[in-house]
Motif scaffolding. Sequence first.
Motif, mmCIF file in Angstrom:
data_model
loop_
_atom_site.group_PDB
_atom_site.id
_atom_site.type_symbol
_atom_site.label_atom_id
_atom_site.label_comp_id
_atom_site.label_asym_id
_atom_site.label_seq_id
_atom_site.Cartn_x
_atom_site.Cartn_y
_atom_site.Cartn_z
ATOM 1 N N UNK A 164 86.301 20.262 8.905
ATOM 2 C CA UNK A 164 85.909 19.648 7.634
ATOM 3 C C UNK A 164 87.131 19.129 6.887
ATOM 4 N N UNK A 165 88.229 19.900 6.885
ATOM 5 C CA UNK A 165 89.445 19.438 6.226
ATOM 6 C C UNK A 165 90.014 18.199 6.925
ATOM 7 N N UNK A 166 89.850 18.103 8.241
ATOM 8 C CA UNK A 166 90.297 16.910 8.968
ATOM 9 C C UNK A 166 89.484 15.695 8.540
ATOM 10 N N UNK A 167 88.186 15.888 8.357
ATOM 11 C CA UNK A 167 87.282 14.782 8.031
ATOM 12 C C UNK A 167 87.212 14.484 6.529
ATOM 13 N N UNK A 168 87.660 15.414 5.713
ATOM 14 C CA UNK A 168 87.480 15.306 4.261
ATOM 15 C C UNK A 168 88.314 14.172 3.678
ATOM 16 N N UNK A 185 81.591 23.618 4.228
ATOM 17 C CA UNK A 185 81.380 22.627 3.178
ATOM 18 C C UNK A 185 82.640 22.534 2.321
ATOM 19 N N UNK A 186 82.879 21.328 1.797
ATOM 20 C CA UNK A 186 84.065 21.077 0.986
ATOM 21 C C UNK A 186 83.731 20.169 -0.192
ATOM 22 N N UNK A 187 84.400 20.432 -1.324
ATOM 23 C CA UNK A 187 84.392 19.508 -2.448
ATOM 24 C C UNK A 187 83.115 19.516 -3.265
ATOM 25 N N UNK A 227 76.447 14.727 5.392
ATOM 26 C CA UNK A 227 76.137 15.790 6.345
ATOM 27 C C UNK A 227 76.476 15.341 7.760
ATOM 28 N N UNK A 228 77.077 16.248 8.530
ATOM 29 C CA UNK A 228 77.291 16.062 9.953
ATOM 30 C C UNK A 228 76.712 17.278 10.654
ATOM 31 N N UNK A 240 78.071 19.733 -2.351
ATOM 32 C CA UNK A 240 79.398 19.487 -1.764
ATOM 33 C C UNK A 240 79.557 18.025 -1.356
ATOM 34 N N UNK A 241 80.805 17.614 -1.215
ATOM 35 C CA UNK A 241 81.078 16.240 -0.778
ATOM 36 C C UNK A 241 80.839 16.083 0.723
ATOM 37 N N UNK A 242 81.166 17.144 1.489
ATOM 38 C CA UNK A 242 81.013 17.104 2.944
ATOM 39 C C UNK A 242 80.466 18.443 3.411
#
Length: 339
Positions: A219-223, A253-255, A262-263, A292-294
Amino acid sequence: MSAEGKSEDLRYFPLLDSVRKRPAMYFGGIGSLAINNAIYELIANAIDQYLMGHATKIKVVIDGSIIKVSDDGRGFPFDVNAPIEECSNLVEFYCLYRHNLPTADHHAPHIHILAGGLGLAVVNAASEYIKVKSSDGHRVYRQSFGGGQVRSACEAESVVSDKGTELELVVDRELFQTSLPDMPALRKTLFELVHFYPGLTIEFQEERFLTERGLLDLAFVRYSPSSAGYSLGVPRQFYYEGADSGVQIQVAALGCFDSTEYKSWVNGIETVEGGVHIDGLETAFIKAGWRPKLALIHVIMHDPQYAGPCKDALCAPKVANVVEKLVGESLAQLLTDSH
């Protein structure tokens, strides 16, 4: 059941002629990405070993047209009899006959990579050769296959050794435009794949991929934070792993944002159109008052009837309830602790 694969229920059948006449139908083409799909089948078998608690490491080495995939699992079942007389062991059976069951031996959970599973019989039918070396810790077995056939009889040596299996593959150049995989695409897939299975190590060429936080690291990679959100520092984060009723889930989840991206994946395959697992996850976030953002979710269904390739959307109703319950309980605890 005869060598032609005739049986009352047609669970098993040979497919040599079909694969060699139409390789693109099985491998999704005849170029370098098709070679990748053959590699993914060998890797998927090793990940099944990891999910059953028998393996911790997978190694992939590409040396020209020679492809090697190894793991430290419990070894191939060379010491198990095949269900038909024409095969001297269960490995021969796997390499010669395709099945219309989720897995040939009913094991679960079972995963696929990207488009879905091929089966060892399909890879064998499209290969110049497959050399198998496998150990159960007390015996080392060696046997060769190729072109959909058995190339050599099984040889067994009694010796104490580390458990594991190594598969050496060269595809048949008469069927493909190339014998070389698409290396950047292969690396990208393996890098992403390791995040689905925290604690699993995947070695690829000179690199080693390992994550302890699974989808949260991905998630941090994609955020992609907005400039405003970035100034606020580390985003709110959530991570959960759990299982209930034969359904295993991993969520990250992030942000915070006004809408959520959603993925989702089921048994290793991306569900590009979402499904009930997304519905359950969204409901849990709404009840918790957080958008969340992601959000990423991977579902592993242990029931063998769901172990085959998943469609673009997951439609198993019970999964929504499991996801909402497990994630909702974890979110409630997280929010309670933060206040």
